[in-house]
Design an enzyme around this catalytic site. Structure first.
Site, PDB file in Angstrom:
ATOM      1  N   HIS A   1     -60.852  -4.740 -42.797  1.00 37.95           N
ATOM      2  CA  HIS A   1     -62.255  -5.912 -42.214  1.00 37.95           C
ATOM      3  C   HIS A   1     -61.944  -5.148 -40.251  1.00 37.95           C
ATOM      4  CE1 HIS A   1     -61.002  -9.954 -40.823  1.00 37.95           C
ATOM      5  NE2 HIS A   1     -59.617  -9.887 -41.785  1.00 37.95           N
TER       6      HIS A   1
ATOM      7  N   CYS B   1     -58.558 -17.848 -37.335  1.00 39.99           N
ATOM      8  CA  CYS B   1     -57.942 -18.810 -37.993  1.00 39.99           C
ATOM      9  C   CYS B   1     -57.521 -20.066 -37.464  1.00 39.99           C
ATOM     10  CB  CYS B   1     -56.769 -18.189 -38.299  1.00 39.99           C
ATOM     11  SG  CYS B   1     -57.069 -16.753 -39.318  1.00 39.99           S
TER      12      CYS B   1
HETATM   13  N1  PLP Z   1     -52.429 -10.380 -38.196  1.00 39.35           N
HETATM   14  C1  PLP Z   1     -53.485 -10.527 -37.072  1.00 39.35           C
HETATM   15  C2  PLP Z   1     -53.074  -9.559 -35.667  1.00 39.35           C
HETATM   16  C3  PLP Z   1     -54.491 -10.547 -36.851  1.00 39.35           C
HETATM   17  O1  PLP Z   1     -55.568 -10.606 -36.097  1.00 39.35           O
HETATM   18  C4  PLP Z   1     -55.106 -11.095 -38.560  1.00 39.35           C
HETATM   19  C5  PLP Z   1     -57.062 -11.247 -38.735  1.00 39.35           C
HETATM   20  O2  PLP Z   1     -57.036 -12.343 -38.352  1.00 39.35           O
HETATM   21  C6  PLP Z   1     -54.376 -11.431 -39.215  1.00 39.35           C
HETATM   22  C7  PLP Z   1     -52.558 -10.636 -39.305  1.00 39.35           C
HETATM   23  C8  PLP Z   1     -54.208 -11.396 -41.127  1.00 39.35           C
HETATM   24  O3  PLP Z   1     -55.339 -10.363 -41.903  1.00 39.35           O
HETATM   25  P1  PLP Z   1     -56.329 -10.798 -42.487  1.00 39.35           P
HETATM   26  O4  PLP Z   1     -57.926 -11.303 -42.336  1.00 39.35           O
HETATM   27  O5  PLP Z   1     -56.898  -9.640 -43.391  1.00 39.35           O
HETATM   28  O6  PLP Z   1     -55.078 -11.722 -43.762  1.00 39.35           O
END
Ligand code: PLP
Length: 376
Positions: free
Chosen positions: A202, A324
């Protein structure tokens, strides 16, 4: 008109990716494990999709496993490596600027008796390879670092870290969180001595809920999910074919335009910097982003959450940090040693290839209006 400048959080699904997902959901909807014609067609689509995504990840199709996204890849890597290498020792090296998926997986292992070293970044957001090397110990079982920071856009020296790790601790595993790197910098896990790598769909115009995990052929980890034995037994569960096909389609489009996209986004970043310097000369840049798609700046005196609302009222969307972290103070900016005033007023602006200079003009108009109201 919407001015979406929060592309490090997520991107709009590309119409071509949405189209193929719809077609796979409604027409070509067989299960790749079924033995009839529809199953065989689905298995063929799975094979072709795997080849496409593997090319984007710089690995062979046999080394690629579809996942639900970056978080699953990171969890698979950290818990899998810990389980496999616990005989070496119970020490992990990571950095203080990692995504929550890495930090929280490490915290869980700490609660189970593991020791984790979180290497601090410099004030500009860079993490020198030497700082990671200095943290290595004889009992280090895993090193997990990100390729590109989702908050300040710095690129970590993964090739140097991988080479040094394999010289000092050949048995330790090396995981790279390449979620923000896919189609921004070339992924070359073999050159980086990387054993495990995670990416997410995504962030590049595929739907949410799909990602991919690279596991070097020679590395054997206990499967994270068991069941029907899909994904060569490494990740059971019926393959989410609409998302997989859409991810592959997004990869094809992004691969075809990567050089132009990077140049376009770099031009947008230069324009933003030039305009901020003219219109908001008191703004402060946080970190020295190496990739053009993520920039971070503070407007001291203007609280981020309030500025976000002002911008939102003008249909301009940015974020105060990682999506997050949901409004909590940025641990990344804190680790960089920034003062509270800067952290409290930080904004992350992140571009996608579809952005245009009008988006930046709308952002600047919003920031100027917000600053007039809020600046004390
Ligand atoms: N690692 C990084 C550097 C990210 O920017 C993100 C995105 O939020 C993630 C991990 C997590 O990915 P996902 O949202 O596909 O679980």
């Amino acid at each position: 008109m919407i001015h979406y400048l929060d592309n490090a959080a997520t991107t709009r699904t590309l119409p071509e990716a949405a189209e193929i997902a719809q077609q796979v959901m409604c027409e070509q909807f067989g299960n790749p494990s079924s033995l009839h014609k529809m199953g065989i067609a689905a298995a063929q689509l799975l094979k072709e999709s795997r080849e496409t995504v593997a090319q984007a990840m710089g690995c062979t199709p046999a080394e690629l496993f579809f996942t639900s996204g970056g978080t699953e890849g990171i969890n698979t890597a950290i818990f899998g490596a810990a389980q496999k290498n616990r005989h070496i020792g119970k020490h992990i090296v990571t950095t203080a600027i990692e995504h929550a998926a890495t930090i929280q997986a490490c915290r869980r292992l700490e609660s189970q008796g593991w020791e984790v070293t979180y290497v601090a970044p410099q004030a500009d957001g860079h993490v020198p390879a030497q700082a990671v090397v200095d943290a290595l110990r004889d009992d280090t079982a895993l090193v997990s670092v990100m390729l590109v920071s989702n908050e300040v856009g710095t690129v970590l020296p993964v090739a140097e870290i991988g080479a040094a790790l394999k010289r000092r601790n050949p048995q330790a595993l090396f995981h790279v969180d390449a979620v923000q790197g896919l189609f921004r910098v070339p992924l070359t896990p073999k050159k980086w001595n990387c054993d495990l790598m995670s990416v997410s769909g995504h962030k590049i115009g595929a739907p949410k809920g799909i990602g991919a995990f690279y596991k070097k052929r020679e590395v054997h980890l206990q499967p994270y999910l068991v069941g029907g034995g899909q994904e060569s037994g490494f990740r059971s569960g019926t393959e989410p074919m609409p998302q997989i096909a859409a991810f592959a389609q997004a990869c094809r489009i992004r691969a075809a335009h990567m050089a132009d996209d990077v140049a376009h986004v770099a031009a947008l970043k230069s324009y933003l910097i030039e305009q901020v310097e003219q219109r908001l000369p008191w703004a402060v840049w946080n970190g020295q982003g190496d990739v053009p798609h993520v920039v971070n700046l503070s407007l001291p005196g203007c609280k981020s959450e309030v500025m976000l609302r002002v911008l939102e009222s003008k249909d301009v969307f940015v974020s105060a940090g990682s999506a997050c972290s949901k409004g909590k103070e940025s641990a990344v900016l804190r680790a960089m040693g920034l003062d509270k005033k800067r952290i409290d007023s930080a904004l992350r602006i992140s571009f996608a290839p579809f952005n245009i200079t009008q988006d930046i003009d709308a952002l600047l108009d919003g920031l100027e209006a917000g600053a007039k109201m809020l600046r004390r």
